[in-house]
Design an enzyme around this catalytic site. Structure first.
Site, PDB file in Angstrom:
ATOM      1  N   GLY A   1      -1.222  -5.381   8.505  1.00 57.67           N
ATOM      2  CA  GLY A   1      -2.478  -5.506   7.764  1.00 57.67           C
ATOM      3  C   GLY A   1      -2.325  -6.312   6.486  1.00 57.67           C
TER       4      GLY A   1
ATOM      5  N   ARG B   1       9.537 -32.511  11.277  1.00 55.75           N
ATOM      6  CA  ARG B   1       8.368 -32.206  12.128  1.00 55.75           C
ATOM      7  C   ARG B   1       7.691 -30.905  11.697  1.00 55.75           C
ATOM      8  NH1 ARG B   1      12.751 -30.307  14.931  1.00 55.75           N
ATOM      9  NH2 ARG B   1      12.513 -28.410  16.158  1.00 55.75           N
ATOM     10  N   HIS B   2       8.474 -30.011  11.080  1.00 51.37           N
ATOM     11  CA  HIS B   2       7.905 -28.732  10.647  1.00 51.37           C
ATOM     12  C   HIS B   2       6.973 -28.916   9.450  1.00 51.37           C
ATOM     13  CE1 HIS B   2      10.620 -27.012  13.481  1.00 51.37           C
ATOM     14  NE2 HIS B   2      11.662 -27.516  12.842  1.00 51.37           N
TER      15      HIS B   2
ATOM     16  N   ASP C   1       0.872  -1.172   0.000  1.00 49.53           N
ATOM     17  CA  ASP C   1       0.000   0.000   0.000  1.00 49.53           C
ATOM     18  C   ASP C   1       0.914   1.229   0.000  1.00 49.53           C
ATOM     19  OD1 ASP C   1       0.905   0.372   2.606  1.00 49.53           O
ATOM     20  OD2 ASP C   1      -1.079   0.395   3.522  1.00 49.53           O
ATOM     21  N   HIS C   2       0.318   2.403   0.220  1.00 48.72           N
ATOM     22  CA  HIS C   2       1.118   3.633   0.220  1.00 48.72           C
ATOM     23  C   HIS C   2       2.159   3.651   1.339  1.00 48.72           C
ATOM     24  CE1 HIS C   2      -2.464   3.992   2.665  1.00 48.72           C
ATOM     25  NE2 HIS C   2      -1.879   4.935   3.387  1.00 48.72           N
TER      26      HIS C   2
ATOM     27  N   CYS D   1       3.404  -2.866   4.002  1.00 49.83           N
ATOM     28  CA  CYS D   1       2.497  -1.759   4.315  1.00 49.83           C
ATOM     29  C   CYS D   1       3.178  -0.952   5.416  1.00 49.83           C
ATOM     30  CB  CYS D   1       1.083  -2.245   4.685  1.00 49.83           C
ATOM     31  SG  CYS D   1       0.923  -3.177   6.209  1.00 49.83           S
ATOM     32  N   GLY D   2       2.439  -0.100   6.112  1.00 48.67           N
ATOM     33  CA  GLY D   2       3.095   0.742   7.112  1.00 48.67           C
ATOM     34  C   GLY D   2       3.794  -0.081   8.182  1.00 48.67           C
ATOM     35  N   THR D   3       3.052  -1.019   8.757  1.00 50.34           N
ATOM     36  CA  THR D   3       3.623  -1.887   9.796  1.00 50.34           C
ATOM     37  C   THR D   3       3.961  -3.281   9.275  1.00 50.34           C
ATOM     38  OG1 THR D   3       1.413  -2.651  10.350  1.00 50.34           O
ATOM     39  CG2 THR D   3       2.273  -0.764  11.603  1.00 50.34           C
ATOM     40  N   GLY D   4       3.392  -3.654   8.161  1.00 49.18           N
ATOM     41  CA  GLY D   4       3.503  -5.024   7.654  1.00 49.18           C
ATOM     42  C   GLY D   4       2.382  -5.907   8.187  1.00 49.18           C
TER      43      GLY D   4
ATOM     44  N   HIS E   1      11.376 -23.063   9.604  1.00 52.21           N
ATOM     45  CA  HIS E   1      10.288 -23.746  10.316  1.00 52.21           C
ATOM     46  C   HIS E   1       8.932 -23.597   9.649  1.00 52.21           C
ATOM     47  CE1 HIS E   1      12.342 -24.102  14.532  1.00 52.21           C
ATOM     48  NE2 HIS E   1      13.088 -24.587  13.552  1.00 52.21           N
ATOM     49  N   ASN E   2       8.690 -22.461   9.010  1.00 55.23           N
ATOM     50  CA  ASN E   2       7.335 -22.195   8.503  1.00 55.23           C
ATOM     51  C   ASN E   2       7.212 -22.325   6.991  1.00 55.23           C
ATOM     52  OD1 ASN E   2       7.917 -19.736  10.808  1.00 55.23           O
ATOM     53  ND2 ASN E   2       6.343 -21.253  11.246  1.00 55.23           N
TER      54      ASN E   2
HETATM   55  C1  RB5 Z   1      -2.072   2.774   6.355  1.00 52.90           C
HETATM   56  O1  RB5 Z   1      -2.083   4.036   6.926  1.00 52.90           O
HETATM   57  C2  RB5 Z   1      -1.655   1.729   7.384  1.00 52.90           C
HETATM   58  O2  RB5 Z   1      -2.719   1.459   8.235  1.00 52.90           O
HETATM   59  C3  RB5 Z   1      -1.185   0.474   6.694  1.00 52.90           C
HETATM   60  O3  RB5 Z   1      -0.105   0.776   5.878  1.00 52.90           O
HETATM   61  C4  RB5 Z   1      -0.716  -0.663   7.583  1.00 52.90           C
HETATM   62  O4  RB5 Z   1       0.190  -0.219   8.534  1.00 52.90           O
HETATM   63  C5  RB5 Z   1      -1.760  -1.540   8.130  1.00 52.90           C
HETATM   64  O5  RB5 Z   1      -1.484  -2.552   8.786  1.00 52.90           O
END
Ligand code: RB5
Length: 143
Positions: A70, A132-133, A8-9, A65-68, A98-99
């Protein structure tokens, strides 16, 4: 090998840095967007990338994404996808060992580019241990 990337942005700049890094390594990249910093919805891009991997059009996927968070949740809604949110190299190593993660997710507002590219390299250069994995990833795939 083809790697699909999407963001995303909030993850756009990191996604582009990852794309460039992969191209420099001679890896084919399918860039599924977004293509600028205009606000978009991460579920759409997580789904798009995950479907590219699940269908076999791409071998692996990387989403940002911003945090990864979502976009990893979105990717993991697609059957056959094991998308691991990684914030350091140790997580990237375990995501493969493992995953057997076929996708990773990273946060453009969390990670510096240098760390993110090390995560990408570690994930790509680490083999699944199986054993096992494998039984456990089979359980995931059956869900
Ligand atoms: C967008 O502002 C933000 O919510 C998205 O990039 C992300 O961090 C969601 O998990």
């Amino acid at each position: 090998m083809i790697i699909a990337v999407a963001s995303d942005h909030g993850g756009f700049a990191l996604k582009d840095a990852v794309k460039l890094h992969l191209l420099e390594k001679g890896i084919e990249v399918a860039d599924l967007g977004t293509y600028n910093e205009d606000s978009v919805d991460y579920p759409e891009f997580g789904k798009k990338c995950a479907e590219e991997v699940a269908s076999g059009k791409a071998d692996k996927g990387i989403v940002c994404c911003g945090t990864g968070i979502g976009i990893s949740i979105a990717a993991n809604k697609v059957k056959g996808i094991r998308c691991a949110l990684c914030v350091n190299e140790e997580m990237a190593e375990m995501a493969s060992k493992h995953n057997n993660a076929n996708m990773i997710s990273m946060g453009g507002r969390i990670l510096d580019t240098e760390t993110a590219l090390k995560i990408v390299d570690t994930w790509l250069n680490t083999e699944f241990e199986g054993g096992r994995h494998k039984r456990r990833t089979d359980m995931l795939d059956a869900m």
